[in-house]
Motif scaffolding. Sequence first.
Motif, PDB file in Angstrom:
ATOM      1  N   VAL A 179       0.840  -1.198   0.000  1.00  0.00           N
ATOM      2  CA  VAL A 179       0.000   0.000   0.000  1.00  0.00           C
ATOM      3  C   VAL A 179       0.881   1.256   0.000  1.00  0.00           C
ATOM      4  O   VAL A 179       0.602   2.225  -0.733  1.00  0.00           O
ATOM      5  CB  VAL A 179      -0.954   0.002   1.206  1.00  0.00           C
ATOM      6  N   THR A 180       1.948   1.232   0.796  1.00  0.00           N
ATOM      7  CA  THR A 180       2.876   2.369   0.809  1.00  0.00           C
ATOM      8  C   THR A 180       3.536   2.531  -0.558  1.00  0.00           C
ATOM      9  O   THR A 180       3.664   3.643  -1.085  1.00  0.00           O
ATOM     10  CB  THR A 180       3.946   2.184   1.889  1.00  0.00           C
ATOM     11  N   ALA A 181       3.968   1.405  -1.146  1.00  0.00           N
ATOM     12  CA  ALA A 181       4.596   1.459  -2.467  1.00  0.00           C
ATOM     13  C   ALA A 181       3.602   1.934  -3.524  1.00  0.00           C
ATOM     14  O   ALA A 181       3.958   2.700  -4.431  1.00  0.00           O
ATOM     15  CB  ALA A 181       5.145   0.088  -2.837  1.00  0.00           C
ATOM     16  N   ALA A 182       2.334   1.505  -3.410  1.00  0.00           N
ATOM     17  CA  ALA A 182       1.308   1.929  -4.364  1.00  0.00           C
ATOM     18  C   ALA A 182       1.060   3.427  -4.280  1.00  0.00           C
ATOM     19  O   ALA A 182       0.811   4.085  -5.301  1.00  0.00           O
ATOM     20  CB  ALA A 182       0.006   1.166  -4.102  1.00  0.00           C
ATOM     21  N   THR A 183       1.136   3.970  -3.082  1.00  0.00           N
ATOM     22  CA  THR A 183       0.971   5.414  -2.908  1.00  0.00           C
ATOM     23  C   THR A 183       2.093   6.165  -3.612  1.00  0.00           C
ATOM     24  O   THR A 183       1.861   7.172  -4.293  1.00  0.00           O
ATOM     25  CB  THR A 183       0.935   5.774  -1.419  1.00  0.00           C
ATOM     26  N   GLY A 184       3.314   5.657  -3.468  1.00  0.00           N
ATOM     27  CA  GLY A 184       4.439   6.265  -4.168  1.00  0.00           C
ATOM     28  C   GLY A 184       4.304   6.158  -5.681  1.00  0.00           C
ATOM     29  O   GLY A 184       4.607   7.118  -6.409  1.00  0.00           O
ATOM     30  N   LEU A 185       3.845   5.006  -6.164  1.00  0.00           N
ATOM     31  CA  LEU A 185       3.636   4.831  -7.601  1.00  0.00           C
ATOM     32  C   LEU A 185       2.558   5.778  -8.123  1.00  0.00           C
ATOM     33  O   LEU A 185       2.678   6.336  -9.217  1.00  0.00           O
ATOM     34  CB  LEU A 185       3.246   3.384  -7.899  1.00  0.00           C
ATOM     35  N   ARG A 186       1.493   5.923  -7.345  1.00  0.00           N
ATOM     36  CA  ARG A 186       0.424   6.857  -7.740  1.00  0.00           C
ATOM     37  C   ARG A 186       0.973   8.270  -7.893  1.00  0.00           C
ATOM     38  O   ARG A 186       0.705   8.956  -8.889  1.00  0.00           O
ATOM     39  CB  ARG A 186      -0.687   6.849  -6.700  1.00  0.00           C
ATOM     40  N   ASP A 187       1.753   8.698  -6.895  1.00  0.00           N
ATOM     41  CA  ASP A 187       2.287  10.063  -6.927  1.00  0.00           C
ATOM     42  C   ASP A 187       3.255  10.248  -8.089  1.00  0.00           C
ATOM     43  O   ASP A 187       3.268  11.306  -8.739  1.00  0.00           O
ATOM     44  CB  ASP A 187       2.961  10.383  -5.598  1.00  0.00           C
ATOM     45  N   PHE A 188       4.069   9.221  -8.363  1.00  0.00           N
ATOM     46  CA  PHE A 188       4.995   9.307  -9.499  1.00  0.00           C
ATOM     47  C   PHE A 188       4.210   9.393 -10.805  1.00  0.00           C
ATOM     48  O   PHE A 188       4.520  10.201 -11.681  1.00  0.00           O
ATOM     49  CB  PHE A 188       5.930   8.102  -9.518  1.00  0.00           C
ATOM     50  N   THR A 189       3.187   8.544 -10.937  1.00  0.00           N
ATOM     51  CA  THR A 189       2.385   8.519 -12.161  1.00  0.00           C
ATOM     52  C   THR A 189       1.671   9.844 -12.382  1.00  0.00           C
ATOM     53  O   THR A 189       1.552  10.317 -13.513  1.00  0.00           O
ATOM     54  CB  THR A 189       1.373   7.359 -12.102  1.00  0.00           C
ATOM     55  N   LYS A 190       1.192  10.459 -11.293  1.00  0.00           N
ATOM     56  CA  LYS A 190       0.544  11.771 -11.401  1.00  0.00           C
ATOM     57  C   LYS A 190       1.484  12.812 -11.994  1.00  0.00           C
ATOM     58  O   LYS A 190       1.047  13.734 -12.694  1.00  0.00           O
ATOM     59  CB  LYS A 190       0.094  12.247 -10.018  1.00  0.00           C
ATOM     60  N   SER A 191       2.768  12.670 -11.710  1.00  0.00           N
ATOM     61  CA  SER A 191       3.735  13.670 -12.159  1.00  0.00           C
ATOM     62  C   SER A 191       4.128  13.497 -13.624  1.00  0.00           C
ATOM     63  O   SER A 191       4.829  14.342 -14.177  1.00  0.00           O
ATOM     64  CB  SER A 191       5.002  13.595 -11.295  1.00  0.00           C
ATOM     65  N   GLN A 192       3.683  12.404 -14.251  1.00  0.00           N
ATOM     66  CA  GLN A 192       4.058  12.110 -15.624  1.00  0.00           C
ATOM     67  C   GLN A 192       2.949  12.508 -16.601  1.00  0.00           C
ATOM     68  O   GLN A 192       1.768  12.470 -16.272  1.00  0.00           O
ATOM     69  CB  GLN A 192       4.353  10.614 -15.790  1.00  0.00           C
ATOM     70  N   VAL A 193       3.359  12.841 -17.796  1.00  0.00           N
ATOM     71  CA  VAL A 193       2.400  13.181 -18.835  1.00  0.00           C
ATOM     72  C   VAL A 193       1.665  11.907 -19.274  1.00  0.00           C
ATOM     73  O   VAL A 193       2.283  10.876 -19.521  1.00  0.00           O
ATOM     74  CB  VAL A 193       3.104  13.817 -20.051  1.00  0.00           C
ATOM     75  N   GLY A 194       0.354  11.972 -19.320  1.00  0.00           N
ATOM     76  CA  GLY A 194      -0.415  10.834 -19.800  1.00  0.00           C
ATOM     77  C   GLY A 194      -1.056  10.016 -18.711  1.00  0.00           C
ATOM     78  O   GLY A 194      -2.139   9.473 -18.886  1.00  0.00           O
ATOM     79  N   ASN A 195      -0.376   9.898 -17.532  1.00  0.00           N
ATOM     80  CA  ASN A 195      -0.936   9.174 -16.387  1.00  0.00           C
ATOM     81  C   ASN A 195      -1.374   7.752 -16.709  1.00  0.00           C
ATOM     82  O   ASN A 195      -2.279   7.192 -16.098  1.00  0.00           O
ATOM     83  CB  ASN A 195      -2.135   9.925 -15.787  1.00  0.00           C
ATOM     84  N   MET A 196      -0.756   7.144 -17.738  1.00  0.00           N
ATOM     85  CA  MET A 196      -1.031   5.748 -18.089  1.00  0.00           C
ATOM     86  C   MET A 196      -2.519   5.507 -18.355  1.00  0.00           C
ATOM     87  O   MET A 196      -3.060   4.452 -18.016  1.00  0.00           O
ATOM     88  CB  MET A 196      -0.532   4.806 -16.992  1.00  0.00           C
ATOM     89  N   ASP A 197      -3.211   6.479 -18.925  1.00  0.00           N
ATOM     90  CA  ASP A 197      -4.641   6.347 -19.270  1.00  0.00           C
ATOM     91  C   ASP A 197      -5.513   6.069 -18.053  1.00  0.00           C
ATOM     92  O   ASP A 197      -6.579   5.445 -18.169  1.00  0.00           O
ATOM     93  CB  ASP A 197      -4.850   5.247 -20.315  1.00  0.00           C
ATOM     94  N   MET A 198      -5.085   6.514 -16.879  1.00  0.00           N
ATOM     95  CA  MET A 198      -5.885   6.375 -15.667  1.00  0.00           C
ATOM     96  C   MET A 198      -6.524   7.721 -15.351  1.00  0.00           C
ATOM     97  O   MET A 198      -5.873   8.766 -15.451  1.00  0.00           O
ATOM     98  CB  MET A 198      -5.029   5.910 -14.486  1.00  0.00           C
ATOM     99  N   SER A 199      -7.786   7.701 -14.989  1.00  0.00           N
ATOM    100  CA  SER A 199      -8.456   8.940 -14.608  1.00  0.00           C
ATOM    101  C   SER A 199      -7.935   9.404 -13.256  1.00  0.00           C
ATOM    102  O   SER A 199      -7.309   8.643 -12.501  1.00  0.00           O
ATOM    103  CB  SER A 199      -9.959   8.718 -14.526  1.00  0.00           C
ATOM    104  N   ASP A 200      -8.211  10.660 -12.935  1.00  0.00           N
ATOM    105  CA  ASP A 200      -7.802  11.181 -11.632  1.00  0.00           C
ATOM    106  C   ASP A 200      -8.425  10.366 -10.501  1.00  0.00           C
ATOM    107  O   ASP A 200      -7.777  10.097  -9.489  1.00  0.00           O
ATOM    108  CB  ASP A 200      -8.220  12.652 -11.496  1.00  0.00           C
ATOM    109  N   GLN A 201      -9.653   9.965 -10.675  1.00  0.00           N
ATOM    110  CA  GLN A 201     -10.331   9.174  -9.647  1.00  0.00           C
ATOM    111  C   GLN A 201      -9.688   7.793  -9.500  1.00  0.00           C
ATOM    112  O   GLN A 201      -9.503   7.304  -8.380  1.00  0.00           O
ATOM    113  CB  GLN A 201     -11.815   9.013  -9.988  1.00  0.00           C
ATOM    114  N   GLU A 202      -9.329   7.176 -10.613  1.00  0.00           N
ATOM    115  CA  GLU A 202      -8.668   5.864 -10.562  1.00  0.00           C
ATOM    116  C   GLU A 202      -7.311   5.967  -9.890  1.00  0.00           C
ATOM    117  O   GLU A 202      -6.929   5.094  -9.097  1.00  0.00           O
ATOM    118  CB  GLU A 202      -8.522   5.299 -11.967  1.00  0.00           C
TER     119      GLU A 202
END
Length: 277
Positions: free
Chosen positions: A225-248
């Motif tokens: 869960v801690t690692a997933a939080t870090g991955l989420r934050d990293f993904t948010k900082s990238q262009v495109g967000n891997m086709d995930m919505s903000d809610q996802e």
Amino acid sequence: MATSGDTERYIMEANEGELQRLANQHQVLKSAMGTLTVAPIDFSRPNLRILDSGTADGLWLRDVQATIAQPHAYVGTDIVQAFFPQPAPPGLSFHNQSITQDWPDDWQASFDYVHQRLTLAGAGQHPVKQCVSRLAGLVKPGGWVELVEADFTGDSSNGPAMQQFEAMMRNMLDKVGAGYAYATPLKSYLEDAGLVNVQEKSFDITYGAACPNAHVAKKGSAHLVTAATGLRDFTKSQVGNMDMSDQELESFPDEVRKEVESRGAHFKMLAVWAQKS
């Protein structure tokens, strides 16, 4: 306005959170692998010199030390000196050192055992092969080097949330420069460094409901869960967000928690070890 005290407190809490994640991860790996060391080290020999690169607060070193009667010299290195325990426990020393930089001249060919776990992904744009070659240079004749890294290649048996976790990990590893397949050539890297008796073994690391030990299962869930939080934050900082919505993206860590606690998760860990002739 944030004060210097607020900043120091934030850094301290962040360090404590990361060390707790690493401690949880350590327990999961130790349980699943059934050992702290894979290379055939004869710890009964006196006065060994043992290095743990990427040591954080030296938990692996302290755990190994506690299982061995013989006194040895235990050396831990990391780039985050704030992780180092103060004062250092008896028999242990800690030093600031990056895997991407040259090691001290007087450390060359001076260690009986060089251990490194889940650190090579931090090489970034620096060639992983070069980092491995530097580590090999630290081993004295007859000594061993052991590398343990996550392997994100191959098919996944995980549920949808953890498959998304794996995809985000591969994306992050590609973005930072190491590449998601960075662990698969490690055996050849050690051979190219001139080492002998090169061996490789893969381990199935179980988390959450997939782990037979309930205590370790909780630690594994917390780690992911801690690692997933870090991955989420990293993904948010990238262009495109891997086709995930903000809610996802926002709900991603909670989806990981629910899936790991109900179904569990599996990851492949690759251990490679070799000897200096």
